[in-house]
Enzyme design. Structure first.
Site: not given
Length: 298
Positions: A104, A107-108, A143, A257
């Site tokens: 998953h 970015v927002r 990571h 939405g």
């Protein structure tokens, strides 16, 4: 502050990721452009029944409205009644091979505004890995990629955002992590618009280098019905988290939405078994004992 720059970046990011994934899978994403009655819309890109990806979506959305939904004001009650603008790219990939992890990334950008008051804005996002079969090599690579994306902005950001991810992607009702984590951040505007935007871009740009090498290492591993059954069982945990705890899912549904786009994150198949425990010492049990408990991977 220039939201247009953010939108242009997000659309380019979506296209670059889709092009790379189509090359990996060998089949094409379906494109669905949609409008939201309350304002805005988006571009949903979905792949189903591919040789590599059983189901996946890479979505862009840009929505606005006159009243923030409850999920957005839970931690910021002072913004109740504000108008809002939200945009982002969100992806979930469910590979067919159980040895290739689900992933998953999101970015927002979010802006809240009200007449006579200064705009409030923040960035958010991150990425996390959800394997059915654990691999130290994969976990360390993923990571390290997250850390490399954040280190230019401050040595303390990766450990801070890793802890945030470990706490966020956690099924409280199961007392169990969803996967092996990654990084997660929200409500971020430190250093001003330009600095926070640059950090968000670095995270978005790190996704393909973090995930593609893992896919290429695992996609040809042989598997049978046992591995597929375990995959379906672990996918059930993914469904539980998204429907019970995920703020993004709640925001999307509460803000009116597009339901099909919001729920494209669901796996195509999932199973639930009553009080199932994998055989002690098995690869399936090792996921639970050696990988899901919080660890430092870099």
């Amino acid at each position: 502050m220039n939201p247009t720059l953010v939108k242009d970046y997000l659309l380019t990011l979506q296209q670059n990721i889709v092009a790379t994934l189509e090359n990996l899978d060998g089949s094409s994403f379906h494109t669905d452009r949609w409008d939201r009655p309350g304002g805005g819309g988006g571009i949903t890109r979905v792949i189903e029944d591919g040789p590599l990806f059983e189901r996946g979506g890479v979505n862009f959305s840009h929505v606005m409205g006159e009243g923030l939904p409850a999920s957005a004001t839970a931690s910021r009650p002072e913004l109740t009644g504000h108008s809002f603008e939200a945009m982002g790219v969100s992806l979930v990939l469910h590979p067919r091979n159980p040895y290739v992890p689900t992933v998953h990334m999101n970015v927002r950008f979010f802006r809240a505004f009200s007449e006579g008051k200064p705009d409030v804005y923040w960035f958010g996002g991150g990425m996390d890995l959800t394997p059915c079969y654990g691999s130290e090599e994969d976990a360390c690579h993923f990571h390290q990629s997250c850390k490399d994306a954040l280190d230019p902005f401050g040595d303390g950001l990766y450990p801070r955002f890793k802890v945030w991810c470990d706490r966020y992607f956690f099924l409280k009702h199961r007392n169990e992590a969803r996967g092996i984590g990654g990084v997660f951040f929200d409500d971020f505007n430190e250093g001003g618009f330009d600095a926070a935007f640059a950090l968000m871009q670095s995270v978005g740009n790190a996704f393909l280098p973090a995930y593609v090498p893992i896919v290429e290492r695992r996609r040809e591993l042989e598997y049978g019905q046992r591995e597929r059954d375990w995959q379906a069982y672990r996918r059930g945990r993914y469904v539980e988290f998204n429907l019970v705890w995920d703020r993004g899912t709640l925001f999307g549904l509460q803000s009116g939405g597009r339901t099909e786009s919001i729920l494209m994150s669901m796996p195509p198949l999932a199973h639930w078994r009553y009080n199932y425990q994998p055989p002690q010492g098995s690869p399936e049990a090792r996921l639970l004992t050696d990988f899901l408990p919080v660890r430092d991977w870099v």
